[in-house]
Design a protein around this motif. Sequence first.
Motif, PDB file in Angstrom:
ATOM      1  N   TRP B 181       0.802  -1.270  -0.047  1.00 24.57           N
ATOM      2  CA  TRP B 181      -0.045   0.103  -0.025  1.00 24.57           C
ATOM      3  C   TRP B 181       0.877   1.161   0.065  1.00 24.57           C
ATOM      4  O   TRP B 181       0.408   2.317  -0.611  1.00 24.57           O
ATOM      5  N   THR B 182       2.039   1.089   0.613  1.00 22.92           N
ATOM      6  CA  THR B 182       2.989   2.435   0.661  1.00 22.92           C
ATOM      7  C   THR B 182       3.330   3.092  -0.449  1.00 22.92           C
ATOM      8  O   THR B 182       3.110   4.314  -0.765  1.00 22.92           O
ATOM      9  N   PRO B 183       3.585   2.241  -1.687  1.00 25.09           N
ATOM     10  CA  PRO B 183       4.167   3.345  -2.853  1.00 25.09           C
ATOM     11  C   PRO B 183       3.059   3.812  -3.652  1.00 25.09           C
ATOM     12  O   PRO B 183       3.306   4.956  -3.820  1.00 25.09           O
ATOM     13  N   PRO B 184       1.591   3.116  -3.658  1.00 26.03           N
ATOM     14  CA  PRO B 184       0.622   4.124  -4.388  1.00 26.03           C
ATOM     15  C   PRO B 184       0.242   5.176  -3.271  1.00 26.03           C
ATOM     16  O   PRO B 184       0.109   6.254  -3.701  1.00 26.03           O
ATOM     17  N   HIS B 185       0.481   4.868  -1.921  1.00 30.32           N
ATOM     18  CA  HIS B 185       0.143   6.372  -1.045  1.00 30.32           C
ATOM     19  C   HIS B 185       1.347   7.311  -1.177  1.00 30.32           C
ATOM     20  O   HIS B 185       0.786   8.617  -1.528  1.00 30.32           O
ATOM     21  N   PHE B 186       2.547   6.820  -1.051  1.00 31.10           N
ATOM     22  CA  PHE B 186       3.348   8.063  -1.024  1.00 31.10           C
ATOM     23  C   PHE B 186       3.429   8.664  -2.434  1.00 31.10           C
ATOM     24  O   PHE B 186       3.690   9.812  -2.671  1.00 31.10           O
ATOM     25  N   TRP B 187       3.649   7.766  -3.622  1.00 31.48           N
ATOM     26  CA  TRP B 187       3.749   8.383  -4.928  1.00 31.48           C
ATOM     27  C   TRP B 187       2.704   9.142  -5.453  1.00 31.48           C
ATOM     28  O   TRP B 187       2.893  10.116  -6.319  1.00 31.48           O
ATOM     29  N   THR B 222      -0.531  -1.406  -7.029  1.00 33.51           N
ATOM     30  CA  THR B 222      -1.824  -1.655  -6.500  1.00 33.51           C
ATOM     31  C   THR B 222      -2.327  -3.159  -6.667  1.00 33.51           C
ATOM     32  O   THR B 222      -3.043  -3.629  -5.840  1.00 33.51           O
ATOM     33  N   ILE B 223      -1.627  -4.127  -7.552  1.00 32.58           N
ATOM     34  CA  ILE B 223      -2.156  -5.067  -7.830  1.00 32.58           C
ATOM     35  C   ILE B 223      -1.606  -6.263  -6.932  1.00 32.58           C
ATOM     36  O   ILE B 223      -2.707  -6.944  -6.016  1.00 32.58           O
ATOM     37  N   PRO B 224      -0.464  -6.139  -6.239  1.00 31.21           N
ATOM     38  CA  PRO B 224      -0.226  -6.964  -5.121  1.00 31.21           C
ATOM     39  C   PRO B 224      -0.893  -6.670  -3.616  1.00 31.21           C
ATOM     40  O   PRO B 224      -1.315  -7.297  -2.965  1.00 31.21           O
ATOM     41  N   MET B 225      -0.988  -5.084  -3.698  1.00 32.76           N
ATOM     42  CA  MET B 225      -1.710  -4.845  -2.541  1.00 32.76           C
ATOM     43  C   MET B 225      -3.190  -5.283  -2.509  1.00 32.76           C
ATOM     44  O   MET B 225      -3.566  -5.797  -1.323  1.00 32.76           O
ATOM     45  N   ALA B 226      -3.738  -5.316  -3.651  1.00 29.09           N
ATOM     46  CA  ALA B 226      -5.114  -5.829  -3.740  1.00 29.09           C
ATOM     47  C   ALA B 226      -5.085  -7.191  -3.240  1.00 29.09           C
ATOM     48  O   ALA B 226      -6.056  -7.866  -2.545  1.00 29.09           O
ATOM     49  N   THR B 258      -6.341   3.392 -10.874  1.00 29.71           N
ATOM     50  CA  THR B 258      -6.091   3.038 -12.197  1.00 29.71           C
ATOM     51  C   THR B 258      -6.384   4.425 -13.010  1.00 29.71           C
ATOM     52  O   THR B 258      -5.797   4.969 -14.134  1.00 29.71           O
ATOM     53  N   GLN B 259      -7.423   5.302 -12.601  1.00 27.31           N
ATOM     54  CA  GLN B 259      -7.526   6.769 -13.064  1.00 27.31           C
ATOM     55  C   GLN B 259      -6.224   7.365 -13.052  1.00 27.31           C
ATOM     56  O   GLN B 259      -5.763   7.979 -14.155  1.00 27.31           O
ATOM     57  N   VAL B 260      -5.501   7.422 -11.700  1.00 31.96           N
ATOM     58  CA  VAL B 260      -4.015   8.015 -11.727  1.00 31.96           C
ATOM     59  C   VAL B 260      -3.267   7.634 -12.764  1.00 31.96           C
ATOM     60  O   VAL B 260      -2.282   8.360 -13.393  1.00 31.96           O
ATOM     61  N   ALA B 261      -3.355   6.147 -12.725  1.00 34.31           N
ATOM     62  CA  ALA B 261      -2.206   5.397 -13.667  1.00 34.31           C
ATOM     63  C   ALA B 261      -2.384   5.682 -15.280  1.00 34.31           C
ATOM     64  O   ALA B 261      -1.247   5.778 -15.770  1.00 34.31           O
ATOM     65  N   THR B 262      -3.667   6.101 -15.599  1.00 37.74           N
ATOM     66  CA  THR B 262      -3.560   6.154 -16.812  1.00 37.74           C
ATOM     67  C   THR B 262      -3.763   7.476 -17.462  1.00 37.74           C
ATOM     68  O   THR B 262      -4.093   7.642 -18.464  1.00 37.74           O
ATOM     69  N   ARG B 263      -3.972   8.696 -16.666  1.00 40.59           N
ATOM     70  CA  ARG B 263      -4.245   9.785 -16.924  1.00 40.59           C
ATOM     71  C   ARG B 263      -3.055  10.581 -17.139  1.00 40.59           C
ATOM     72  O   ARG B 263      -1.847  10.358 -16.756  1.00 40.59           O
ATOM     73  N   THR B 264      -3.185  11.664 -17.961  1.00 39.30           N
ATOM     74  CA  THR B 264      -2.225  12.799 -18.033  1.00 39.30           C
ATOM     75  C   THR B 264      -2.452  14.017 -17.252  1.00 39.30           C
ATOM     76  O   THR B 264      -3.370  14.670 -17.574  1.00 39.30           O
ATOM     77  N   ALA B 265      -1.634  14.405 -16.515  1.00 37.52           N
ATOM     78  CA  ALA B 265      -2.053  15.773 -15.793  1.00 37.52           C
ATOM     79  C   ALA B 265      -2.110  16.909 -16.795  1.00 37.52           C
ATOM     80  O   ALA B 265      -1.325  17.092 -17.659  1.00 37.52           O
TER      81      ALA B 265
END
Lengths: 45, 300
Positions: B181-187, B222-226, B258-265
């Motif tokens: 969970w830590t990497p998606p949270h911090f990144w 997020t996959i191994p976290m899930a 997924t939204q964060v992973a696939t979008r461009t700011a």
Amino acid sequence: MNDPTPEHYRARQRARARVMALILGVFVVLMFAITISKIRAGMAH
Amino acid sequence: MTIAAPLLPPADWRDFLALTKPRVMTLVVFTGLCGMLAARVPVDPVLGFTAILCIALGAGAAGALNQWYESDLDAAMKRTANRPLPAGRMERQSALHFGVGVAAFSVILMGLAVNLVAAAILAVSILFYVLIYTVWLKRRTPQNIVIGGAAGAFPPLIGWAAATGQIAMLPFLLFLLVFFWTPPHFWSLALFVRMDYAAAGVPMLPVVAGERVTRRQIGLYTIPMALAALVPWPLGLTGVVYGVTASVLTLVFAAMATQVATRTAIDGDGMRPEKRLFGYSIAYLALIFAAVVADRWILA
């Protein structure tokens, strides 16, 4: 000449001393409670 | 002739409290408490309280030592510039003494009052956070928070060990859950404060590898976290209460990630999805741990 311990220094020291006294008081009570719990656990065995 | 340096006033007790990162400590205490309650064994209330106190003190000490070592980095970042050391409200040596003293005290008290297994894991978690994460990894590799994240994953193990004196599969899965969970949270945080990290020279992933890679990594971790979140149910370690709650919470997490992973700011979008994921990730962890406890006690 500057006073090396102006009033705000002393106020800080007093506040820290009060907090330290409170922590030590809590520690003594905690150690007493742990001792009683350990004695109870020993008696249960 | 020597000129005496101006005398720094003694640090306020509130500054010592701030050194312990109380907000981080809250989540650590909560996951530790949940680990202890999930063990579902009778725990003497005084010894249970002592174990949680030791976890809190250990986390606080690790936070203090982190701030002692990183005061130069903290000074360079807006988010942390007002901490006691970079703001000049405390001597560095005071922070070091405080951190070492509280760390030693927490481990010794855990060993004497609770048990040696919990004390050993607590010691490892403090050393891991201070030496492996803070001193070794943080300034050297963009994978800093991946490996360093293990430090924050120890509390449920410590809580369980404090209650039972040993380690089992469920707390190990909870450890893995926090670890992944830590990497998606911090990144997700790093994505919207990356200029701060860049200014301080911290090689966070968005600074070193760029935004696209960071977004992809958020999705991948997020996959191994899930998996770690969902697998206790099919393994029979938890029941339907946890299974359903974890499934729903994880599904929402995965959708946001997924939204964060696939979008461009886009300029001016305020990084809202990233901020939302960061905020939800905190609630996610708290709720999923609450679900473990609720499930174990309802089944009991």
